[in-house]
Design an enzyme around this catalytic site. Structure first.
Site, mmCIF file in Angstrom:
data_model
loop_
_atom_site.group_PDB
_atom_site.id
_atom_site.type_symbol
_atom_site.label_atom_id
_atom_site.label_comp_id
_atom_site.label_asym_id
_atom_site.label_seq_id
_atom_site.Cartn_x
_atom_site.Cartn_y
_atom_site.Cartn_z
ATOM 1 N N VAL A 129 0.835 -1.203 0.000
ATOM 2 C CA VAL A 129 0.000 0.000 0.000
ATOM 3 C C VAL A 129 0.870 1.254 0.000
ATOM 4 O O VAL A 129 0.527 2.271 -0.615
ATOM 5 C CB VAL A 129 -0.958 0.001 1.215
ATOM 6 C CG1 VAL A 129 -1.749 1.302 1.279
ATOM 7 C CG2 VAL A 129 -1.902 -1.191 1.166
ATOM 8 N N CYS A 130 2.006 1.178 0.667
ATOM 9 C CA CYS A 130 2.859 2.356 0.878
ATOM 10 C C CYS A 130 3.243 3.089 -0.409
ATOM 11 O O CYS A 130 3.086 4.313 -0.494
ATOM 12 C CB CYS A 130 4.107 1.971 1.670
ATOM 13 S SG CYS A 130 3.741 1.367 3.338
#
Length: 211
Positions: free
Chosen positions: A50-51
């Site tokens: 997700v980062c």
């Protein structure tokens, strides 16, 4: 402990950027000395999932933040060297090549500990007569908006799997700037250009009567 309304901690942290130099950033001083608002967003780990979507999303909106005199700074507990390696990894390989704003490298976790945003839990182990850490000792997806005096006017924390909506932070910055400029308050779902209201009974009555 909620930090809204309080000064951001006066702590300098290692940081790096796309050029690869390591330098210190003090978020409080960044705001006060440069007379800018600061958006500081924390993410768990470099080279994860997700980062990178969030880091690219903030980069894509960077011009909008800069129009509002806001400095964007990312942060995690990775080292500056790992940040630099990720900054040089192409987007199509899961990297963040193209990100231009600085990244805090809080590898000693001093600032993350003070902010209390680490995924850690101390458990006493009787066999070793000592406390052991449960969790990865990385940060949740915490976001701080800091004004030109160093005061925090927004904080939020997402769990690891939940990516942020960058446009919401632009909305909050617009709302806070409106409050600063006009002294009015911003009702639910307020957007730039919409009606705000006076912070009194007549103000809310007039607003509700017309919306």
């Amino acid at each position: 402990m909620a930090l809204v309304g309080k000064q951001f901690p006066n702590i300098a942290v290692n940081a790096t950027d796309k050029m690869g130099a390591t330098f210190k950033i003090n978020i409080l001083n960044e705001a006060i000395n440069n007379k800018k608002k600061v958006l500081l967003f924390w993410y768990p780990k470099d080279f994860t999932f997700v980062c990178p979507t969030e880091l690219h999303a903030f980069q894509e909106a960077l011009e909008e933040f800069e129009k509002r005199n806001v400095k964007v700074i990312g942060a995690s507990c990775d080292t500056a060297e790992v940040h630099f390696a990720w900054l040089n990894t192409p987007k199509n390989q899961g990297g963040i090549q193209g990100v231009t704003y600085p990244l805090l490298a809080d590898s000693n976790r001093n600032l993350a500990t003070v902010l209390d945003i680490l995924d850690t839990n101390e458990v006493f182990d009787e066999d070793y007569d000592n406390y052991l850490i449960e969790g990865d000792s990385v940060t949740y997806r915490a976001t701080y908006l800091i004004d030109e005096t160093g005061k925090i006017f927004h904080e939020s924390i997402n769990d690891m799997p939940l990516g942020r909506n960058v446009s919401e932070f632009l909305r909050l910055i617009d709302a806070y700037a409106h409050v600063q400029q006009y002294g009015e308050v911003c009702p639910a779902n307020w957007q730039e250009g919409k009606d705000a209201m006076n912070a009194n009974r007549d103000g809310v009555a007039n607003y509700l009567a017309n919306h």
